[in-house]
Enzyme design. Structure first.
Site, mmCIF file in Angstrom:
data_model
loop_
_atom_site.group_PDB
_atom_site.id
_atom_site.type_symbol
_atom_site.label_atom_id
_atom_site.label_comp_id
_atom_site.label_asym_id
_atom_site.label_seq_id
_atom_site.Cartn_x
_atom_site.Cartn_y
_atom_site.Cartn_z
ATOM 1 N N GLY A 40 0.787 -1.170 0.038
ATOM 2 C CA GLY A 40 0.188 -0.105 0.131
ATOM 3 C C GLY A 40 0.808 1.275 0.064
ATOM 4 O O GLY A 40 0.351 2.287 0.021
ATOM 5 N N GLY A 82 12.597 -1.049 1.351
ATOM 6 C CA GLY A 82 12.073 -1.324 0.272
ATOM 7 C C GLY A 82 12.393 -0.503 -1.008
ATOM 8 O O GLY A 82 13.116 -1.316 -1.920
ATOM 9 N N LYS A 237 16.116 7.444 -0.027
ATOM 10 C CA LYS A 237 16.225 6.991 1.225
ATOM 11 C C LYS A 237 14.750 6.404 1.693
ATOM 12 O O LYS A 237 13.606 6.825 1.008
ATOM 13 C CB LYS A 237 16.416 7.973 2.482
ATOM 14 C CG LYS A 237 17.888 8.828 2.110
ATOM 15 C CD LYS A 237 17.973 9.653 3.084
ATOM 16 C CE LYS A 237 19.534 10.435 2.878
ATOM 17 N NZ LYS A 237 19.806 11.368 3.894
ATOM 18 N N GLY A 238 14.642 5.552 2.605
ATOM 19 C CA GLY A 238 13.259 4.977 2.986
ATOM 20 C C GLY A 238 12.481 5.903 3.891
ATOM 21 O O GLY A 238 13.060 6.973 4.755
ATOM 22 N N GLU A 241 9.381 5.032 8.081
ATOM 23 C CA GLU A 241 9.343 5.251 9.519
ATOM 24 C C GLU A 241 9.658 6.642 9.863
ATOM 25 O O GLU A 241 9.391 6.927 11.034
ATOM 26 C CB GLU A 241 10.466 4.310 9.970
ATOM 27 C CG GLU A 241 10.066 3.060 10.721
ATOM 28 C CD GLU A 241 9.770 1.746 9.553
ATOM 29 O OE1 GLU A 241 9.064 0.990 9.527
ATOM 30 O OE2 GLU A 241 10.447 2.025 8.398
#
Length: 280
Positions: A40, A82, A237-238, A241
């Site tokens: 999602g 991811g 970058k992720g 979080e």
């Protein structure tokens, strides 16, 4: 009572080894295969865009296949790794395919395909050990009911430095989703353990409270245009979080500003405010 608070945030910018395959078809279309997972977050869309950029073709000529264990292996969707992991493999596969096409006389055979599959395991393993982080600043305004101690978040703002943002629409959704989870962490979520039996008392959504739509009144997310050549080929970058980690601290600081009560044990329950508050 009205209070405002701010908090900084950081989260590691990491990547896992992944593999991907890129295939050129006779009709001028391309197929990208990788066992990535879209839970999602918009990963499918982001990889589609990354592949089109790496191949130098319009996105409508690219097809993405993900979420199947028969595909080239890739890491899970988690830990803000991811997109950084998967895009790395997709870019390298597309580069390898372009090299192979240049070496193929006449290009793609009319009755065949040209495929390149790569793994980033060696490249990820050999990456220099450097501090790589996404950063954020969270701002919150809260109101606290003098009689009941109820805390409501009037508005929240997050500003982030998270490398290249591949898709602004899905990135914004992830960031405000993370901030919403941070509101939940600050005001609602708490696991209550029955010490007699070692079991959770609130083990369902009827008793484990989370943030709902009514708790999110105004929330905004923005980011800086950041480029970091020491990350990965996509420069990403992720962001899964980084929207969460500073939110609860900003809200807690805002509650302290409003009431003078410093909460160091989340969530901010009513009894934690009414008892020690000089306003009680």
């Amino acid at each position: 009572l009205i209070g405002t608070g701010v908090a900084g945030a950081s989260y590691p910018a990491r990547a896992r080894a992944s593999a991907a395959a890129a295939t050129a078809r006779p009709d001028g279309r391309f197929l990208i295969r990788i066992d990535a997972t879209d839970i999602g977050t918009g990963a499918r869309t982001a990889l589609w865009q990354v592949a089109a950029d790496a191949l130098g073709v319009p996105p409508e000529r690219v097809e993405i296949q993900i979420g199947d264990s028969d595909l080239p292996p890739a890491g899970v969707a988690g830990g803000s790794m991811g997109t950084s992991s998967w895009s790395w493999a997709v870019i390298r596969a597309c580069e390898a395919l372009r090299d192979r096409l240049r070496e193929t006389p006449g290009g793609v055979p009319p009755d065949g395909e040209v495929t390149a599959e790569v793994s980033t395991a060696d490249e990820v393993r050999e990456q220099p050990a450097l501090p790589r982080y996404a950063y954020g600043a969270h701002f919150a305004e809260v109101r606290v009911d003098v009689d009941t101690g109820e805390v409501r978040v009037n508005r929240m703002l997050g500003v982030f430095a998270a490398g290249r943002v591949v898709n602004p629409t899905t990135a914004r959704s992830q960031l405000i989703g993370g901030m919403t989870m941070g509101i939940s962490m600050a005001l609602h979520e708490e696991g209550v353990l029955d010490e007699r039996y070692g079991d959770w008392v609130n083990h369902d959504l009827a008793t484990y409270h989370i943030t709902g739509c009514a708790d999110v009144e105004r929330i905004e997310a923005y980011w800086l245009d950041e480029q970091d050549s020491e990350l990965n080929p996509a420069g990403v970058k992720g962001i899964g979080e980084i929207g969460i980690v500073g939110t609860a601290a900003a809200i807690t600081n805002a509650v302290h500003h409003a009431t003078g009560v410093r909460i160091r044990d989340l969530p901010i329950r009513l009894d934690k405010l009414i008892g020690p508050s000089p306003l009680a």
